[in-house]
Design a protein around this motif. Structure first.
Motif, mmCIF file in Angstrom:
data_model
loop_
_atom_site.group_PDB
_atom_site.id
_atom_site.type_symbol
_atom_site.label_atom_id
_atom_site.label_comp_id
_atom_site.label_asym_id
_atom_site.label_seq_id
_atom_site.Cartn_x
_atom_site.Cartn_y
_atom_site.Cartn_z
ATOM 1 N N THR A 16 1.099 -0.804 0.041
ATOM 2 C CA THR A 16 0.253 0.041 -0.149
ATOM 3 C C THR A 16 0.799 0.662 -0.443
ATOM 4 N N VAL A 17 1.722 1.291 1.189
ATOM 5 C CA VAL A 17 2.665 2.468 1.248
ATOM 6 C C VAL A 17 3.701 2.808 -0.517
ATOM 7 N N ILE A 18 3.947 1.468 -0.891
ATOM 8 C CA ILE A 18 4.729 1.265 -1.844
ATOM 9 C C ILE A 18 3.480 2.026 -3.327
ATOM 10 N N ALA A 19 2.667 1.543 -3.443
ATOM 11 C CA ALA A 19 1.366 2.015 -4.549
ATOM 12 C C ALA A 19 1.098 3.535 -4.192
ATOM 13 N N ALA A 20 0.707 3.840 -3.407
ATOM 14 C CA ALA A 20 1.084 5.406 -2.815
ATOM 15 C C ALA A 20 1.809 5.983 -3.574
ATOM 16 N N ALA A 21 3.248 5.573 -3.395
ATOM 17 C CA ALA A 21 3.889 6.595 -3.899
ATOM 18 C C ALA A 21 4.604 6.855 -5.279
ATOM 19 N N LEU A 22 3.671 5.353 -5.283
ATOM 20 C CA LEU A 22 3.739 5.701 -6.906
ATOM 21 C C LEU A 22 3.196 6.388 -7.738
ATOM 22 N N GLY A 23 1.989 6.474 -7.074
ATOM 23 C CA GLY A 23 0.933 7.322 -7.274
ATOM 24 C C GLY A 23 1.098 8.211 -7.090
ATOM 25 N N ILE A 24 1.731 8.685 -6.086
ATOM 26 C CA ILE A 24 2.496 10.699 -6.075
ATOM 27 C C ILE A 24 3.067 10.779 -7.303
ATOM 28 N N ALA A 25 3.967 10.135 -7.552
ATOM 29 C CA ALA A 25 5.513 10.465 -8.353
ATOM 30 C C ALA A 25 4.598 10.804 -10.155
ATOM 31 N N ALA A 26 3.752 8.777 -10.041
ATOM 32 C CA ALA A 26 2.975 9.402 -11.468
ATOM 33 C C ALA A 26 2.209 10.905 -12.010
ATOM 34 N N ALA A 27 1.605 11.460 -10.491
ATOM 35 C CA ALA A 27 1.003 12.523 -10.456
ATOM 36 C C ALA A 27 1.210 13.841 -10.973
ATOM 37 N N MET A 28 3.083 13.158 -10.458
ATOM 38 C CA MET A 28 3.596 14.771 -11.069
ATOM 39 C C MET A 28 4.131 14.846 -12.471
ATOM 40 N N LEU A 29 4.140 13.816 -12.634
ATOM 41 C CA LEU A 29 4.334 13.501 -13.687
ATOM 42 C C LEU A 29 4.290 13.714 -15.371
ATOM 43 N N PRO A 30 4.182 14.337 -16.154
ATOM 44 C CA PRO A 30 3.354 15.450 -17.093
ATOM 45 C C PRO A 30 3.131 14.192 -18.041
ATOM 46 N N LEU A 31 1.602 14.006 -18.946
ATOM 47 C CA LEU A 31 0.487 13.360 -18.641
ATOM 48 C C LEU A 31 1.428 12.518 -20.182
ATOM 49 N N GLN A 32 1.563 13.377 -21.230
ATOM 50 C CA GLN A 32 1.962 13.443 -22.244
ATOM 51 C C GLN A 32 3.622 13.614 -22.742
ATOM 52 N N ALA A 33 4.581 13.363 -23.275
ATOM 53 C CA ALA A 33 5.099 14.382 -23.640
ATOM 54 C C ALA A 33 5.323 15.523 -24.926
ATOM 55 N N GLU A 34 5.580 16.376 -24.936
ATOM 56 C CA GLU A 34 5.139 17.190 -26.070
ATOM 57 C C GLU A 34 6.316 18.328 -25.775
ATOM 58 N N ALA A 35 6.424 19.156 -27.427
ATOM 59 C CA ALA A 35 7.260 20.416 -27.493
ATOM 60 C C ALA A 35 6.873 21.376 -27.107
ATOM 61 N N HIS A 36 7.814 22.329 -26.456
ATOM 62 C CA HIS A 36 6.376 23.177 -25.830
ATOM 63 C C HIS A 36 7.896 24.831 -26.238
ATOM 64 N N ALA A 37 7.849 26.145 -25.987
ATOM 65 C CA ALA A 37 8.674 26.916 -26.248
ATOM 66 C C ALA A 37 8.252 26.754 -28.145
ATOM 67 N N ILE A 38 7.221 26.775 -28.473
ATOM 68 C CA ILE A 38 6.308 26.619 -30.090
ATOM 69 C C ILE A 38 6.025 28.394 -30.026
ATOM 70 N N ALA A 39 6.709 28.895 -31.352
ATOM 71 C CA ALA A 39 6.281 29.958 -31.925
ATOM 72 C C ALA A 39 5.597 29.946 -33.122
ATOM 73 N N GLY A 40 4.643 29.742 -33.752
ATOM 74 C CA GLY A 40 4.705 29.366 -35.141
ATOM 75 C C GLY A 40 5.331 27.910 -35.787
ATOM 76 N N TYR A 41 5.683 28.323 -36.813
ATOM 77 C CA TYR A 41 6.698 27.210 -36.724
ATOM 78 C C TYR A 41 8.299 26.409 -36.112
ATOM 79 N N ARG A 42 8.410 27.699 -35.175
ATOM 80 C CA ARG A 42 10.325 27.368 -34.726
ATOM 81 C C ARG A 42 9.616 27.031 -33.111
ATOM 82 N N VAL A 43 10.435 26.219 -32.659
ATOM 83 C CA VAL A 43 10.480 25.113 -31.362
ATOM 84 C C VAL A 43 12.599 25.936 -30.985
ATOM 85 N N PHE A 44 11.889 26.775 -29.619
ATOM 86 C CA PHE A 44 13.192 26.828 -28.968
ATOM 87 C C PHE A 44 13.644 25.895 -27.954
#
Length: 193
Positions: A16-44
């Motif tokens: 239960t403790v391990i599952a709770a720790a993994l749940g908290i860690a998963a909640a802090m991770l982004p849901l999907q990987a995407e590029a950010h810092a995008i303006a128009g066709y440019r990625v910075f």
């Protein structure tokens, strides 16, 4: 019978403790990987020297090595830096970070002061491939090893800029792949440092 049921309960509590720790860690991770810092066709992208002007969920790990020859022999400094950024809103991110430093002359090692920061995406112009953000980072004095870290805090208000050249006229088309990123930040100390 009571002892046997307690033996079964202990592994369940551990799971239960391990599952709770993994749940908290998963909640802090982004849901999907995407590029950010995008303006128009440019990625910075972020570089080793300059952060990107965007905000996003990200984790950064860096290793640095400096070797300085001297009269007393070579001095080398190795650093392992980490930073975790988490979006609070679509335009505002909170960051935490720190560095582990190892020096060989004089021998010293330990964590440098930890830092926290906020970064706000201020303006994006898609057509002109331009992006700017503002932020503030505070290095918390006295949170690191006494052999490495300063006892005073440092506050750095920062502006981040990114400009792509994709909007140049046809006569300068050869410059369109070029992009410039920059950041400027004074380091304001809270003590005699």
């Amino acid at each position: 019978m009571h002892t046997h049921s307690m033996r079964r309960a202990a592994p369940r509590a551990t799971l239960t403790v391990i599952a709770a720790a993994l749940g908290i860690a998963a909640a802090m991770l982004p849901l999907q990987a995407e590029a950010h810092a995008i303006a128009g066709y440019r990625v910075f992208p972020a570089t080793l020297a300059v952060d990107d002007p965007g905000v996003g969920d990200e984790a950064n790990l860096q290793f640095g090595h400096i070797r300085v020859p001297g009269d007393d022999g070579d001095q080398s400094v190795n650093t392992f830096h980490f930073e975790y950024d988490k979006l609070i809103t679509s335009r505002l991110a909170l960051s935490v970070g720190g560095s582990y430093v190892m020096q060989n002359n004089p021998t010293a090692h330990g964590f440098d002061n930890f830092d926290i920061g906020l970064k706000y995406l201020l303006y994006v112009n898609e057509a002109h491939e331009f992006m700017t953000s503002v932020g503030v980072t505070a290095e918390l004095g006295g949170t690191g090893s006494h052999a490495i870290a300063n006892s005073f805090s440092t506050i750095s208000p920062t502006i981040y800029l990114g400009k792509g050249m994709g909007d140049l006229p046809d006569s300068l088309a050869w410059l369109r792949p070029v992009a410039i990123t920059a950041e400027a930040a004074p380091a304001l100390t809270t003590g005699a440092g």
